[in-house]
Scaffold this motif. Structure first.
Motif, mmCIF file in Angstrom:
data_model
loop_
_atom_site.group_PDB
_atom_site.id
_atom_site.type_symbol
_atom_site.label_atom_id
_atom_site.label_comp_id
_atom_site.label_asym_id
_atom_site.label_seq_id
_atom_site.Cartn_x
_atom_site.Cartn_y
_atom_site.Cartn_z
ATOM 1 N N MET A 1 0.834 -1.202 0.000
ATOM 2 C CA MET A 1 0.000 0.000 0.000
ATOM 3 C C MET A 1 0.868 1.252 0.000
ATOM 4 O O MET A 1 1.820 1.362 0.762
ATOM 5 N N LYS A 2 0.561 2.194 -0.883
ATOM 6 C CA LYS A 2 1.329 3.424 -0.994
ATOM 7 C C LYS A 2 1.130 4.289 0.252
ATOM 8 O O LYS A 2 0.021 4.479 0.733
ATOM 9 N N LYS A 3 2.247 4.784 0.779
ATOM 10 C CA LYS A 3 2.171 5.652 1.954
ATOM 11 C C LYS A 3 1.613 7.019 1.568
ATOM 12 O O LYS A 3 1.826 7.505 0.460
ATOM 13 N N ILE A 4 0.911 7.627 2.496
ATOM 14 C CA ILE A 4 0.424 8.990 2.320
ATOM 15 C C ILE A 4 1.532 9.935 2.773
ATOM 16 O O ILE A 4 2.039 9.822 3.895
ATOM 17 N N LYS A 5 1.915 10.849 1.893
ATOM 18 C CA LYS A 5 3.018 11.773 2.217
ATOM 19 C C LYS A 5 2.452 13.099 2.730
ATOM 20 O O LYS A 5 1.639 13.737 2.075
ATOM 21 N N ILE A 6 2.933 13.493 3.911
ATOM 22 C CA ILE A 6 2.519 14.748 4.536
ATOM 23 C C ILE A 6 3.720 15.688 4.576
ATOM 24 O O ILE A 6 4.790 15.308 5.074
ATOM 25 N N ALA A 7 3.554 16.896 4.052
ATOM 26 C CA ALA A 7 4.602 17.914 4.130
ATOM 27 C C ALA A 7 4.224 18.915 5.216
ATOM 28 O O ALA A 7 3.172 19.550 5.146
ATOM 29 N N HIS A 8 5.065 19.038 6.226
ATOM 30 C CA HIS A 8 4.818 19.964 7.335
ATOM 31 C C HIS A 8 5.634 21.241 7.108
ATOM 32 O O HIS A 8 6.848 21.167 6.886
ATOM 33 N N VAL A 9 4.985 22.388 7.187
ATOM 34 C CA VAL A 9 5.640 23.676 6.969
ATOM 35 C C VAL A 9 5.450 24.522 8.218
ATOM 36 O O VAL A 9 4.320 24.723 8.677
ATOM 37 N N LEU A 10 6.559 25.051 8.766
ATOM 38 C CA LEU A 10 6.438 25.771 10.034
ATOM 39 C C LEU A 10 7.705 26.513 10.410
ATOM 40 O O LEU A 10 8.777 26.279 9.843
ATOM 41 N N HIS A 11 7.558 27.422 11.376
ATOM 42 C CA HIS A 11 8.678 27.974 12.128
ATOM 43 C C HIS A 11 8.700 27.174 13.419
ATOM 44 O O HIS A 11 7.840 27.329 14.279
ATOM 45 N N SER A 12 9.700 26.289 13.577
ATOM 46 C CA SER A 12 9.635 25.232 14.583
ATOM 47 C C SER A 12 10.246 25.653 15.921
ATOM 48 O O SER A 12 11.381 25.310 16.253
ATOM 49 N N VAL A 13 9.464 26.398 16.695
ATOM 50 C CA VAL A 13 9.899 26.817 18.034
ATOM 51 C C VAL A 13 8.763 26.608 19.037
ATOM 52 O O VAL A 13 7.590 26.530 18.655
ATOM 53 N N GLY A 14 9.121 26.528 20.314
ATOM 54 C CA GLY A 14 8.128 26.475 21.388
ATOM 55 C C GLY A 14 7.119 25.354 21.233
ATOM 56 O O GLY A 14 7.432 24.227 20.856
ATOM 57 N N GLY A 15 5.851 25.695 21.518
ATOM 58 C CA GLY A 15 4.784 24.707 21.460
ATOM 59 C C GLY A 15 4.537 24.175 20.062
ATOM 60 O O GLY A 15 4.083 23.036 19.905
ATOM 61 N N VAL A 16 4.833 24.979 19.031
ATOM 62 C CA VAL A 16 4.662 24.528 17.648
ATOM 63 C C VAL A 16 5.627 23.383 17.353
ATOM 64 O O VAL A 16 5.266 22.375 16.736
ATOM 65 N N ASP A 17 6.865 23.528 17.813
ATOM 66 C CA ASP A 17 7.870 22.483 17.643
ATOM 67 C C ASP A 17 7.466 21.222 18.406
ATOM 68 O O ASP A 17 7.564 20.105 17.876
ATOM 69 N N VAL A 18 7.007 21.391 19.637
ATOM 70 C CA VAL A 18 6.559 20.255 20.450
ATOM 71 C C VAL A 18 5.415 19.522 19.749
ATOM 72 O O VAL A 18 5.402 18.289 19.657
ATOM 73 N N SER A 19 4.462 20.291 19.228
ATOM 74 C CA SER A 19 3.299 19.710 18.556
ATOM 75 C C SER A 19 3.707 18.841 17.377
ATOM 76 O O SER A 19 3.253 17.699 17.238
ATOM 77 N N LEU A 20 4.574 19.378 16.531
ATOM 78 C CA LEU A 20 5.002 18.615 15.355
ATOM 79 C C LEU A 20 5.730 17.342 15.762
ATOM 80 O O LEU A 20 5.460 16.258 15.221
ATOM 81 N N ARG A 21 6.638 17.433 16.701
ATOM 82 C CA ARG A 21 7.408 16.253 17.103
ATOM 83 C C ARG A 21 6.500 15.162 17.674
ATOM 84 O O ARG A 21 6.717 13.969 17.433
ATOM 85 N N LEU A 22 5.494 15.560 18.422
ATOM 86 C CA LEU A 22 4.553 14.576 18.965
ATOM 87 C C LEU A 22 3.763 13.889 17.853
ATOM 88 O O LEU A 22 3.513 12.687 17.908
ATOM 89 N N ILE A 23 3.393 14.644 16.830
ATOM 90 C CA ILE A 23 2.693 14.045 15.687
ATOM 91 C C ILE A 23 3.602 13.057 14.965
ATOM 92 O O ILE A 23 3.206 11.917 14.676
ATOM 93 N N LEU A 24 4.828 13.477 14.688
ATOM 94 C CA LEU A 24 5.766 12.632 13.941
ATOM 95 C C LEU A 24 6.122 11.365 14.713
ATOM 96 O O LEU A 24 6.238 10.284 14.131
ATOM 97 N N GLU A 25 6.298 11.490 16.022
ATOM 98 C CA GLU A 25 6.771 10.372 16.842
ATOM 99 C C GLU A 25 5.665 9.408 17.245
ATOM 100 O O GLU A 25 5.943 8.357 17.841
ATOM 101 N N ASN A 26 4.418 9.731 16.903
ATOM 102 C CA ASN A 26 3.318 8.860 17.301
ATOM 103 C C ASN A 26 2.443 8.378 16.150
ATOM 104 O O ASN A 26 1.669 7.438 16.321
ATOM 105 N N SER A 27 2.571 8.988 14.971
ATOM 106 C CA SER A 27 1.785 8.514 13.834
ATOM 107 C C SER A 27 2.426 7.263 13.237
ATOM 108 O O SER A 27 3.605 6.977 13.452
#
Length: 382
Positions: A1-27
């Motif tokens: 099955m082909k993987k779904i590719k997600i491109a994340h775009v952001l300024h990665s600081v503070g809570g925004v950085d925490v949010s992205l890392r939690l998504i990446l490390e748990n999906s």
């Protein structure tokens, strides 16, 4: 099955950085492939997936401030990257990520999710700046974009103030893993055992000056220390905070800590008498979610984000913004009543487990990604 590719775009600081890392490390890495486009100097740490595999990243001149040349370069380069990477979905985080990601999504026709983590126009009391930021948000709310709010308060503002159609607004609460183990401090402890704490850079948003004035009132009858974590390089009001501490002769009552490891933050929150926030607005603050899973009661201002997490007199106290008398009275009450503290602590843990445990909630985000990727598929097969 082909993987779904997600491109994340952001300024990665503070809570925004925490949010992205939690998504990446748990999906689920067998179902989703992620790439990250972020600033050159916002973070030096690599991004990892659930299997501890490093995720492909691209560094561009994305910054918090509006800088026309760098923003234009970032838009052009993001367009070039995504034309080559061909993601199924763009997920842009933060105001700046939202501007860049949504413009590129229009140019490429890619379905886009936008998570503000608190809208940019809330970040100032300058009427002109506020109207400009709101205009930009309104302009980019049109077209092929879905607002993925981090809280119900953010959903409400998106619909009522920014102008998103209700059917184009979804909710995925910020969430974290349960904190089962508290590591020892990696920094020297220079504050007394009897303390309360907060996380947040001295800024208009966090309203730390008001917090100091609350502490000044508390100290008239009750001995307590305040630890302020997150005093990093983007602390617009740091001089104001330091000057107020000197003016009120509170240098021995307050500890200002620079950015440190999240494990240190957990340790400090865990041992605090309670967590305090006097913010003017939030997205959905991770520090309060962390306090909840640790069973540390919270006394917070009744603003966006805070009111989504804390139910007054159940798992903490909500206090009307800028009400020094009520804020200090609630703090003194919680410091003095052990049974109340225990009740708030128990309810906070239950609230976390029900709504903010990412191990349970990540499937909701994965479902949203799947639906968004189907939009691209349907469009390409018309």
């Amino acid at each position: 099955m082909k993987k779904i590719k997600i491109a994340h775009v952001l300024h990665s600081v503070g809570g925004v950085d925490v949010s992205l890392r939690l998504i990446l490390e748990n999906s689920n890495p067998s179902q989703f492939e992620n790439i990250v486009i972020h600033g050159i100097v916002d973070t030096t740490e690599s991004f990892y997936d659930k299997n501890k595999v490093i995720i492909k990243e691209f560094k561009l001149p994305i910054s918090r401030e509006i800088t026309f040349l760098n923003d234009l370069i970032s838009i052009i380069k993001t367009y070039q990257i995504l034309k080559n990477e061909k993601p199924d979905v763009i997920h842009c985080h933060s105001a700046k990520g939202g501007v860049i990601g949504r413009i590129v999504a229009i140019l490429t026709g890619t379905p886009v999710l936008y998570t503000p983590q608190a809208f940019s126009y809330l970040s100032t009391d300058d009427t002109f700046k506020r109207s400009v930021f709101l205009f930009i948000e309104k302009l980019l709310s049109k077209g092929n974009v879905t607002l993925l709010a981090c809280s119900k308060s953010e959903m409400k503002r998106a619909i009522e103030e920014v102008g998103f159609k209700e059917e184009n607004v979804l909710l995925f609460n910020n969430a974290i893993r349960p904190i089962d183990k508290i590591d020892s401090l990696s920094i020297k402890k220079t504050w007394p055992d009897n303390y309360i704490c907060t996380v947040g850079r001295p800024s208009y948003q966090k309203n730390i000056e008001f917090m100091i004035r609350v502490l000044y009132e508390i100290k008239k009858t009750t001995n307590i220390h305040l630890v302020i974590m997150g005093v990093g390089p983007v602390s617009d009001n740091l001089d104001s905070v330091k000057n107020l501490i000197i003016e009120l002769d509170m240098s021995t009552d307050i500890t200002l800590l620079n950015w440190t490891k999240r494990t240190d933050v957990f340790n400090i929150i865990n041992d605090a008498k309670f967590y305090i926030s006097t913010a003017r607005y939030e997205g959905l603050p991770y520090s309060i979610i962390e306090s909840m899973t640790l069973g540390t009661p919270c006394i917070v201002s009744d603003c966006d984000g805070n009111r989504d997490l804390i139910t007054n007199n159940f798992n903490g106290y909500l206090v009307k913004e800028n009400d020094i008398a009520d804020f200090s009275a609630k703090c003194i009450k919680l410091l003095n009543e052990e049974e109340l503290h225990a009740t708030f602590s128990k309810n906070a843990k239950n609230s976390f487990e029900q709504d903010y445990n990412i191990l349970k909630k990540i499937v909701d985000l994965e479902t949203i990604y799947l639906k968004q990727s189907n939009l691209k598929y349907k469009k390409s097969h018309k």
